[in-house]
Design a protein around this motif. Structure first.
Motif, PDB file in Angstrom:
ATOM      1  N   ARG A  71      -4.090   8.719   6.987  1.00  0.00           N
ATOM      2  CA  ARG A  71      -4.021   7.261   7.031  1.00  0.00           C
ATOM      3  C   ARG A  71      -5.395   6.601   6.888  1.00  0.00           C
ATOM      4  N   THR A 114       1.180  12.459   5.762  1.00  0.00           N
ATOM      5  CA  THR A 114       0.715  11.124   5.388  1.00  0.00           C
ATOM      6  C   THR A 114      -0.005  10.450   6.554  1.00  0.00           C
ATOM      7  N   LEU A 123      -6.015   6.702   3.042  1.00  0.00           N
ATOM      8  CA  LEU A 123      -5.036   5.945   2.255  1.00  0.00           C
ATOM      9  C   LEU A 123      -5.136   4.449   2.505  1.00  0.00           C
ATOM     10  N   ARG A 124      -5.591   4.061   3.694  1.00  0.00           N
ATOM     11  CA  ARG A 124      -5.702   2.633   3.996  1.00  0.00           C
ATOM     12  C   ARG A 124      -6.862   1.969   3.273  1.00  0.00           C
ATOM     13  N   TYR A 161       4.923   5.697   1.360  1.00  0.00           N
ATOM     14  CA  TYR A 161       5.140   7.117   1.651  1.00  0.00           C
ATOM     15  C   TYR A 161       5.782   7.293   3.023  1.00  0.00           C
ATOM     16  N   HIS A 203       0.830  -1.204   0.000  1.00  0.00           N
ATOM     17  CA  HIS A 203       0.000   0.000   0.000  1.00  0.00           C
ATOM     18  C   HIS A 203       0.867   1.258   0.000  1.00  0.00           C
ATOM     19  N   THR A 219      -0.723   5.570  -6.980  1.00  0.00           N
ATOM     20  CA  THR A 219      -1.848   5.961  -6.129  1.00  0.00           C
ATOM     21  C   THR A 219      -2.991   6.566  -6.934  1.00  0.00           C
ATOM     22  N   TYR A 226       0.424   4.023   1.356  1.00  0.00           N
ATOM     23  CA  TYR A 226       0.549   4.628   2.687  1.00  0.00           C
ATOM     24  C   TYR A 226       1.853   4.191   3.350  1.00  0.00           C
TER      25      TYR A 226
END
Length: 414
Positions: free
Chosen positions: A176, A172, A179-180, A63, A58, A113, A60
């Motif tokens: 989270r 970031t 992004l998760r 990054y 991922h 992404t 996330y």
């Protein structure tokens, strides 16, 4: 995008600080060139591996990992400059190599992404925003770094860079929950091992070979990078040597190009709606060639500066189109690993440009070299037209944004 824009600003600080520190420490242009090699070679070599990671892990995590590593490296290097003064050059080499790897991973992760979160009908706008943040950082970064260097010891820039990447890490972390929700299309179930990474690189190469339109884009981008690379490599010699301008005028060139690039942020989405991809690509390519011709034929510095701004600034238009077409045509399950191979091939043009300038400057003027690169590029593009013609056929992989709207933390609030 704000967080990645801040990371791009850190990259520009880094590009300013490392060569300056290397030259101050050694007083040698060759040693500074060695730092440049150490800064870029690991990046190019690592790109295929970064692509495999971006398809399996991922963004996330990628990054967070790359930003923490870069922040830690910069702050550690800043400390070592004072603790071990005799090892400053070695410290810079390790810093440059580590930052190179982190930058490659972060860049490929960003490319991966977008198609997982952005719907295809918004892709042009999203790519324009990315291009705008990159161009803004290229304009603001050197200016801010120069101001900081005038107020602080040069080594203190390393601490500033560490803080900037620390801030991108916090950015970031704050995202989270969103992004998760990212979905990895076709993510492999087996653990990521050396063998699986090599297999993934092979899949990226194989996927690229099956996409004629993307192959054409790679070839076209390599010719553009060659023109731009030669333009950049000869800009100092042309400004100071040909037009006899003071060193400070050299900075005007990059600023002008950056401003033109920022303007594309506002113009490209509107143009893209009115033109098919092939027409938009050829239009942007023609503008780049026009800038190259102007650079080669300029009789005054003003003409040269305007042409140089067109040459470098309109690359933003070109980049938005090719990035959007890559998202549209590359299968999702192999997207990042294929993108990494593409970026590797594209960036090979830059050292080739430097080699050609070194080889040809003994026989030709800088302006004649850039004119030659435009002619050579145009000849190559004629051969690429059969591949580029595939851009006229609309093609998009299903599910352009598989993560868009899935498990959105804001859903429960609406």
């Amino acid at each position: 995008m704000a967080g990645r824009g801040l990371a791009a600003l850190g990259d520009q600080f880094l590009l300013f600080a490392i060569p300056l520190l290397a030259y101050k420490l050694t007083g040698s242009a060759s040693q500074t060139g060695l730092i440049f090699l150490v800064e870029w070679l690991p990046r190019v070599i690592f790109l295929p591996v970064a692509g495999v990671f971006a398809d399996r892990i991922h963004s996330y995590i990628l990054y967070i990992g790359s930003d923490i590593v870069r922040s830690g490296l910069a702050l550690t290097a800043f400390t070592l400059m004072y603790v071990i003064p005799d090892g400053k050059f070695l410290t810079l080499c390790v810093l440059a190599a580590g930052m190179s790897l982190g930058g490659a991973q972060s860049y490929v992760a960003l490319e991966a992404t977008l198609p997982r979160f952005i719907p295809m009908d918004q892709m042009i706008r999203a790519q324009s925003i990315i291009q705008g943040t990159e161009q803004t950082s290229e304009v603001a970064g050197p200016v801010l770094a120069a101001l900081l260097a005038s107020a602080l010891p040069t080594t203190s820039l390393l601490a500033v860079i560490g803080v900037v990447y620390g801030l991108t890490t916090l950015n970031t972390l704050s995202l989270r929950r969103w992004l998760r929700t990212e979905s990895l299309a076709g993510a492999a179930a087996e653990p990521t091992t050396f063998r699986s990474v090599i297999t993934g690189i092979g899949e990226g190469v194989s996927t690229l070979r099956k996409l004629p339109a993307i192959l054409g884009l790679v070839g076209l981008t390599m010719t553009v990078n060659l023109m731009v690379g030669i333009g950049m490599a000869t800009s100092a010699a042309t400004t100071v040597g040909v037009f006899r301008q003071p060193d400070k005028y050299y900075g005007i060139l990059s600023t002008g190009a950056g401003i033109v690039g920022i303007l594309t942020f506002f113009v490209v989405p509107k143009l893209a709606k009115r033109m098919n991809p092939f027409a938009a690509l050829m239009t942007s390519y023609s503008l780049i060639c026009l800038g190259g011709i102007g650079v080669g034929l300029a009789n005054t510095f003003a003409e040269y500066a305007v042409s140089y701004a067109v040459l470098l600034g309109t690359v933003g238009f070109f980049n938005v189109i090719i990035r959007t077409e890559r998202v549209r045509r590359i299968p999702r399950e192999h997207f990042a690993k294929t993108i990494a191979i593409i970026i590797l091939l594209n960036q090979l043009s830059l050292p080739i440009a430097g080699f050609l300038v070194t080889l040809l400057t003994t026989s030709f003027s800088p302006q004649n070299i850039i004119l030659g690169s435009v002619i050579g590029s145009a000849c190559a593009v004629v051969l690429l037209v059969p591949l580029l013609a595939h851009l006229r056929n609309f093609h998009a992989h299903p599910g352009p944004a598989p993560s868009h709207g899935q498990d959105d933390p804001l859903r429960d609030r609406n």
